[in-house]
Each structure stands twice: as C-alpha cells, then as structure tokens.
Motif scaffolding. Structure first.
Motif, PDB file in Angstrom:
ATOM      1  N   SER A  96       0.851  -1.191   0.000  1.00 44.96           N
ATOM      2  CA  SER A  96       0.000   0.000   0.000  1.00 44.96           C
ATOM      3  C   SER A  96       0.884   1.237   0.000  1.00 44.96           C
ATOM      4  CB  SER A  96      -0.913  -0.002   1.227  1.00 44.96           C
ATOM      5  OG  SER A  96      -1.636   1.219   1.315  1.00 44.96           O
ATOM      6  N   LEU A 133      -2.484  -3.358   8.767  1.00 45.73           N
ATOM      7  CA  LEU A 133      -1.580  -4.441   8.406  1.00 45.73           C
ATOM      8  C   LEU A 133      -1.872  -5.685   9.238  1.00 45.73           C
ATOM      9  CD1 LEU A 133       1.788  -2.495   7.963  1.00 45.73           C
ATOM     10  CD2 LEU A 133       0.036  -3.032   6.276  1.00 45.73           C
ATOM     11  N   ALA A 141       3.219  -1.241   4.038  1.00 44.92           N
ATOM     12  CA  ALA A 141       2.674   0.098   3.789  1.00 44.92           C
ATOM     13  C   ALA A 141       3.819   1.090   3.685  1.00 44.92           C
ATOM     14  CB  ALA A 141       1.717   0.512   4.901  1.00 44.92           C
ATOM     15  N   ARG A 143       4.462   4.984   3.862  1.00 43.10           N
ATOM     16  CA  ARG A 143       3.718   6.134   4.354  1.00 43.10           C
ATOM     17  C   ARG A 143       4.636   7.310   4.685  1.00 43.10           C
ATOM     18  NH1 ARG A 143       0.159   4.175   2.280  1.00 43.10           N
ATOM     19  NH2 ARG A 143      -1.890   3.537   3.063  1.00 43.10           N
TER      20      ARG A 143
END
Length: 296
Positions: A96, A133, A141, A143
C-alpha cells in the motif's frame, strides 16, 4: 466450519457490509451472501443484523470475530516463522502506497523490483488513509509520517521535504506587486491542510482540492499557491517554488509491516530493495535539485 467461510465473515464484519466484504475479497456479492447464510446455518445462530447504516454484529457475531481474528493472527505468525524456510522467492506481496508517490517517483522502483524478482507477484494498491496491516489489508505500507504506529516495524527510508509552489506564469505575475497571493484550499492530508491553514489564516480560498495530483493540476492552471512534496514540484516544468523548504515541514518516508512478517523473505527483500533505491535518490526527496525560490 470452513476457513473460507470464516474469511468471508471476517471481511464483512470489518467492512460493515456485504458489498464491502465482496470488494475486499474480490469476489461476487452473491458468493459472500451465500457463504454467510451457510455459516449461520451451520452454527444455528445469526451473526449479523441488517441496519439502515449497514450490518451490525450480533453478540454471537462479535464473539466469532474475536475468535477468527485470533486464528488469523496465528496464521500470520506461522507465515512469518516459515519465512526462513522458503526455498524460493515467490508468492504474493501486497504493498500500500500513497497515490501521488505510487504513480510517480515510486513506480520505477516497483518496476525494477518486479523485474529482479519475477516470481513475486507485486500488488500495488493506493490509499492515503490508514490501512490495517494486522488485518492483512496489505503486507507492507509506505507512508509519510513522523509518528509511525508503535505496533508496526520497518525502516525509515528517507526524509521528504516540501515547499510552496505555483505556476511559473502565476509567480511572474506576483513579481513587483503588493497583491497578496491566492492559496488553494487543500484537504488531501492532515499535513497540507494544517500547513495551509497556518500560511493562509483567513481561509480566503476560491478553489479547493482533496488530492495532491489535483493540487498539481490546479497549480499548473495558475490558480494560486500550495504546498507540494519537492519530488513532485521540482520535477514539474510548469511549476516553481514560491518559498524554500522549511525543516518543520519535513516528513519521514517509512516502509512499515507487521512484526509477524519480520521473517518473511518476500518482505525482507522488498524492504532492502526499497532502501537501496530510495537512498540513490536522496537529493530528489530532500529537494536539493531545484532552482532557488521565486519569492515569499
């Protein structure tokens, strides 16, 4: 009870609707509905109650969700424990990432990873919001944050600088005038929203956007000023800096994953690949490649 049925129930419980559960599992709405009915029939009790706002768990449903979540965590832990025993680097890896990064500066990095490890099926999904998660909404992820969750582990890849940008034409029109600059109203993330509020406390905005890619498009049309990450603003030939980056606007770029996946070879090789690739582009992320700011 079959695990596939429990996975379906867990998805619906987390999403709050059959449609959301089906989308999360990438299956048909009718399949989810049928499996839920079968599960309730096998248990002899209702698990979900339909409400005007969606579905709510019954007491039995809430208890089942807790039990199934524990089972899921055991499976995640098992997968992590087996990581060192994987004979080949193969399988699925769900990543992600923020939309503006995934579609621009990160895509070449993802592409090179895919070419280097062709047996790993890389699934890139974009989201500017929190993804769980622990619930396996993603394995990894990426971020922008200065406060990553304590329940996750990972690596700080680099620092991302931001600055105020406008179109070159718009900035040229400000030169030599006392006219105050226009600011775009932005709501793409909490960071840009807060920074804009501080820079333009009157909130006198005539144009609003809720995505960084829309911010870029609006700036290109000369609609005012806005904050952008330097890796986006500096690479756009139509834009220039109104003011230089300030340390208070620096954000950490983090690669995060659940502790139970720390031994997964797929996660480890992806982490190491991204660390090397991002390190090679440190100047871009720090905003060290741009011309001096035009004003401000």
């Amino acid at each position: 009870m079959h695990w596939d049925d429990l996975r379906v129930f867990l998805a619906v419980a987390r999403e709050g609707s059959i449609t959301g559960g089906a989308r999360r599992l990438n299956v048909q709405h009718s399949t989810v509905s049928r499996r839920l009915m079968m599960l309730e029939k096998s248990l002899g009790t209702r698990l979900l109650e339909r409400k005007s706002s969606g579905y709510e768990l019954t007491d039995a449903g809430a208890e089942l969700q807790r039990s199934v979540s524990r089972i899921e965590m055991e499976l995640i832990a098992f997968e992590g424990a087996m990581g060192n025993q994987e004979s080949q680097l193969a399988g699925d890896l769900h990543v992600s990432a923020i939309n503006n990064m995934a579609s621009s500066v990160l895509m070449p990095l993802f592409a090179r990873f895919s070419k280097t490890y062709p047996d790993i099926k890389l699934h890139v999904q974009v989201s500017n919001k929190y993804v769980s998660l622990a619930d396996r909404q993603a394995d990894v992820a990426i971020r922008l944050t200065n406060t990553p969750l304590d329940t996750l582990i990972g690596a700080r890849l680099t620092t991302v600088a931001s600055a105020v940008y406008g179109s070159k034409t718009y900035l040229a029109g400000l030169t030599g005038t006392t006219t105050p600059p226009r600011w775009l109203g932005v709501d793409c993330c909490d960071f840009h929203h807060a920074w804009t509020d501080k820079a333009c406390p009157t909130h006198d905005h005539c144009f609003f956007v809720d995505d960084t890619l829309l911010t870029v498009a609006a700036l290109e049309q000369g609609l005012g000023l806005a904050y952008l990450p330097c890796f986006m603003g500096d690479c756009n030939p139509l834009l220039a800096r109104f003011s230089a980056p300030e340390p208070e606007h620096d954000l950490g770029l983090w690669l995060l994953y659940h502790p139970d996946l720390r031994e997964s070879r797929r996660v480890r090789v992806f982490r190491d690949h991204m660390k090397l690739e991002v390190a090679a582009q440190t100047a871009l992320f720090l905003g060290a490649l741009a011309a001096p700011a035009a004003g401000g």
